[in-house]
Scaffold this motif. Structure first.
Motif, short mmCIF file in Angstrom:
data_model
loop_
_atom_site.label_atom_id
_atom_site.label_comp_id
_atom_site.label_asym_id
_atom_site.label_seq_id
_atom_site.Cartn_x
_atom_site.Cartn_y
_atom_site.Cartn_z
N TYR A 224 0.80 -1.12 0.22
CA TYR A 224 -0.06 -0.01 0.09
C TYR A 224 0.95 1.16 -0.05
O TYR A 224 1.88 1.27 0.87
N ARG A 226 2.13 4.36 1.40
CA ARG A 226 1.49 5.01 2.68
C ARG A 226 2.01 6.46 2.77
O ARG A 226 1.47 7.28 3.74
N GLY A 251 -2.85 5.16 0.22
CA GLY A 251 -3.86 4.28 0.52
C GLY A 251 -4.20 3.25 -0.49
O GLY A 251 -4.77 2.05 -0.11
N ARG A 287 -1.75 0.18 5.66
CA ARG A 287 -2.12 1.62 5.52
C ARG A 287 -1.76 2.07 6.84
O ARG A 287 -1.93 1.55 8.03
N THR A 288 -1.62 3.36 6.63
CA THR A 288 -1.33 4.36 8.05
C THR A 288 -2.03 5.53 7.99
O THR A 288 -2.68 5.79 6.76
N ASP A 292 -3.11 9.15 4.87
CA ASP A 292 -4.30 8.23 4.28
C ASP A 292 -5.66 8.74 5.21
O ASP A 292 -5.76 7.94 6.30
#
Length: 438
Positions: A224, A226, A251, A287-288, A292
């Motif tokens: 992903y 990030r 994202g 994800r973070t 995002d």
């Protein structure tokens, strides 16, 4: 505070804030260093121990007493640490099973937990570092002041343990979890969209003097997106007189081998330059919330969907999630859309990065809840109320149109699932929304 720092430094600081490694390690190393230095200073300058009143440490001439106290504190603290970790792991397991496995990320960023573990481990390191100073040979020495500091740390650990248990009992409640996720999402919105809403001179997806790059730079690691260091990309594009377009927004998942960037002049793309451009985009397995915004919304949506499932049937939790989602969308609707085109010099588009718009975020927040809550009057009514709240602060006519369309779909999906009285209340809420968005 970190908004004006370079994106790379922001990324490093964001990673250091999360997890149970950095902050507890720093605290424990600092306390261990204090224990070693204080015992050394006390041995070098014996007058330091004389400042401590006799009543607080009467056996100051016996090194064995100091050894017993330091070793007893160190041993007991490690037992407490094991209890703390057991409580923490049990809380994480229960929360991930009951709400969503994705909320573990927010638990690992909890500062209270990190500081509690750091103080416990630091007290152990303090006692171990100070223990060699208490000795009988070649001459008897008892680090009085250092032992008193260890006793104070032991008292602090007892207080910290009580506070930690109290904090965990609150932290696993759904309202606390959802509020914390919403607060972190709001922080991400404020960092990515600092300017208030204003009408644009051109659509968000287009820009004057923009070109369509066609030279692909392939992704090497699946994961992903990030973090995107826009400043680094703009600097690279300006230095080598290129125009870049990122194909994946933050994202989104990027498989290995797909074009992650497109450049305008393939003849200038050296292997070293390709690697430098790829290094400006951080790709990982999860994800973070650093850039995002959608990830925070999806965490709350997951909790809401599990709450309204037939197996759980907890509409109160779903209503709380809808309220927090409206809080996020209200802030988003009042801010300028995320910047997609970066210029250097002015008038020349150097880098284009896709970003999530209001319609996409609105769909991510409420579309699944609308579908699965069509048989629940309370959740559906609160969904319409949330759309009305967002419409109240939305300055864009396009935003209000999207809210009106979603409200109409919510009422239409409830037909055949709710009785006439409930549908009458739904139509009343829809009329209010339509009046506000006309």
């Amino acid at each position: 505070m970190t908004r004006h720092l370079p994106r790379a430094i922001q990324h490093i600081l964001f990673n250091l804030r999360g997890g149970f490694l950095v902050r507890p390690l720093i605290i424990s190393l600092a306390l261990g260093f204090v224990g070693g230095c204080l015992s050394w200073l006390e041995e070098t300058h014996p007058a330091l121990g004389a400042w401590l009143p006799q009543i607080l440490f009467p056996s100051r001439s016996d090194p064995q007493v100091a050894q017993v106290i330091l070793s007893a504190i160190a041993t007991s603290i490690m037992t407490v640490v094991s209890i703390v970790f057991a409580i923490l792991l049990m809380s994480l397991t229960l929360a991930s099973m009951q709400f969503s496995p994705r909320i573990i990320v927010s638990f690992s960023r909890d500062k209270v937990t990190q500081r509690t573990l750091g103080i416990f481990l630091g007290t152990f390191a303090y006692c171990i570092a100070a223990l060699p100073a208490a000795r009988i040979k070649p001459y008897a020495f008892s680090p009085v002041l250092t032992v008193f500091g260890a006793m104070l740390l032991a008292v602090a650990c007892v207080i910290g343990l009580l506070f930690f248990i109290h904090h965990i009992s609150r932290a696993i409640s759904v309202n606390y979890i959802v509020d914390r996720i919403a607060a972190e999402t709001e922080q991400a919105i404020q960092e990515q969209m600092p300017a208030p809403h204003e009408d644009r001179l051109w659509p968000a997806g287009a820009a004057p003097n923009a070109v369509q790059p066609d030279a692909p730079i392939l992704n090497r690691t699946a994961g992903y997106v990030r973090f995107i260091d826009t400043r680094k990309l703009v600097q690279l594009a300006k230095t080598h007189q290129l125009k870049l377009r990122v194909t994946r927004r933050v994202g989104q998942f990027a498989p290995a081998g797909i074009p992650l960037l497109l450049a305008s002049r393939e003849e200038r793309l050296t292997p070293r330059l390709r690697q430098a451009m790829l290094s400006a985009i951080d790709i990982g397995p999860s994800r973070t919330l650093q850039q995002d915004v959608e990830f925070g919304v999806l965490q709350i949506v997951d909790i809401a969907l599990k709450a309204i499932s037939p197996a759980v049937n907890d509409p109160t939790t779903a209503i709380a999630c809808v309220d927090q989602l409206s809080r996020i969308l209200c802030l988003y609707a009042q801010r300028n859309a995320p910047q997609q085109h970066y210029y250097d010099p002015p008038g020349v588009v150097r880098v284009t990065i896709p970003a999530m718009d209001f319609d996409a975020l609105l769909e991510s927040a409420f579309e699944q809840i609308r579908h699965y809550a069509r048989g629940d009057m309370a959740v559906s009514l609160r969904l319409l109320a949330a759309l009305t709240d967002i419409a109240t602060v939305a300055h864009s006519a396009a935003f209000r149109q999207s809210l009106r369309t979603l409200g109409q779909r919510a009422v239409d999906s409830c037909r055949g699932h709710l009785d006439e009285q409930a549908m009458s209340r739904m139509r009343g809420r829809l009329d209010t929304l339509q009046t506000l968005t006309t």
